[in-house]
Motif scaffolding. Sequence first.
Motif, PDB file in Angstrom:
ATOM      1  N   GLU A   1       0.852  -1.190   0.000  1.00 24.09           N
ATOM      2  CA  GLU A   1       0.000   0.000   0.000  1.00 24.09           C
ATOM      3  C   GLU A   1       0.888   1.239   0.000  1.00 24.09           C
TER       4      GLU A   1
ATOM      5  N   THR B   1       1.132   5.752  -1.330  1.00 24.93           N
ATOM      6  CA  THR B   1       0.481   6.981  -1.784  1.00 24.93           C
ATOM      7  C   THR B   1       0.970   7.334  -3.182  1.00 24.93           C
TER       8      THR B   1
ATOM      9  N   GLU C   1      -7.666   2.506  -5.827  1.00 28.36           N
ATOM     10  CA  GLU C   1      -7.828   3.392  -4.679  1.00 28.36           C
ATOM     11  C   GLU C   1      -8.414   2.628  -3.494  1.00 28.36           C
ATOM     12  N   LEU C   2      -7.849   2.833  -2.308  1.00 30.19           N
ATOM     13  CA  LEU C   2      -8.308   2.172  -1.093  1.00 30.19           C
ATOM     14  C   LEU C   2      -9.143   3.130  -0.244  1.00 30.19           C
ATOM     15  N   ASP C   3      -9.888   2.580   0.690  1.00 34.30           N
ATOM     16  CA  ASP C   3     -10.764   3.404   1.522  1.00 34.30           C
ATOM     17  C   ASP C   3     -10.086   3.818   2.825  1.00 34.30           C
ATOM     18  N   ARG C   4      -8.785   3.993   2.797  1.00 39.43           N
ATOM     19  CA  ARG C   4      -8.043   4.437   3.971  1.00 39.43           C
ATOM     20  C   ARG C   4      -6.912   5.362   3.546  1.00 39.43           C
ATOM     21  N   HIS C   5      -6.341   5.992   4.557  1.00 45.05           N
ATOM     22  CA  HIS C   5      -5.316   7.003   4.302  1.00 45.05           C
ATOM     23  C   HIS C   5      -4.020   6.636   5.021  1.00 45.05           C
TER      24      HIS C   5
ATOM     25  N   ARG D   1      -4.403   9.691   0.480  1.00 43.17           N
ATOM     26  CA  ARG D   1      -5.118   8.470   0.154  1.00 43.17           C
ATOM     27  C   ARG D   1      -4.118   7.348  -0.177  1.00 43.17           C
ATOM     28  N   LEU D   2      -4.443   6.139   0.254  1.00 46.34           N
ATOM     29  CA  LEU D   2      -3.614   4.981  -0.051  1.00 46.34           C
ATOM     30  C   LEU D   2      -4.118   4.259  -1.293  1.00 46.34           C
TER      31      LEU D   2
END
Length: 239
Positions: free
Chosen positions: A170, A172, A206-210, A220-221
């Motif tokens: 994961e 950025t 795109e993931l739902d976490r940072h 965003r990760l």
Amino acid sequence: MQASASESTASDSTAPEIRVAVDLIVLTLRDGALSVLLIQREDEPHRGAWALPGGFVRHGEDLDGAAYRVLADEASLGSGAVHLEQVRTFGTPGRDPRGHVVSVAFMALGADLPDPERGEDVADARWWSLADLADVTLAFDHAAVLEVAIERARSKLEYTTLAVTFLPGEFTVSQLRGVYESVWGRPLDAGNFHRKATRTEGFLVELDRHAAPTGGRPARLYRAGTGTRLVPPLLRISE
């Protein structure tokens, strides 16, 4: 006129033996700098000189197997730690004083690769940033081999998703841009790069976490997508 069987046999018996070797160009990012793994030779020829990890292919061993063996023996890396691919074959007579040696060069790319443990018949092993190699004379023709591999890596970042092999699972977009900047050796416009990277089909998911906050707005990760080609490509000259 066609040579007779006896003439052909005589010619073959006097022909020099050709040995096959593999050379490894192991690349990773260390403190934001593109770095290559080198070993210091303990034996002749070129005793004490720095060189790419490598070795002769053993009887019954295929090329990939030889490359992974060298990675384990001289770089302390398992097969799952890197992306491995052939770069080119080097076979100019005289490139190795031990005889006519044809070497298949492999490029191995990985994320945050560890410090190597010194293997047998190796005096030392460590990572070198490319900038630190300006005044270092490499053994054999390894300077030319390294140059070819670096250009291959730079070129492949333009039209493949190879850049993600330098990153953890994961990451950025800023970290991804850092890979391109380190490998290409120049800064890129952050906004331009973000738009291109996130809009290229199959490149990123795109993931739902940072990422953990570092003082500003958390980034965003993303993770690597399933694509292997970049369409359109991220061209060096277009930035």
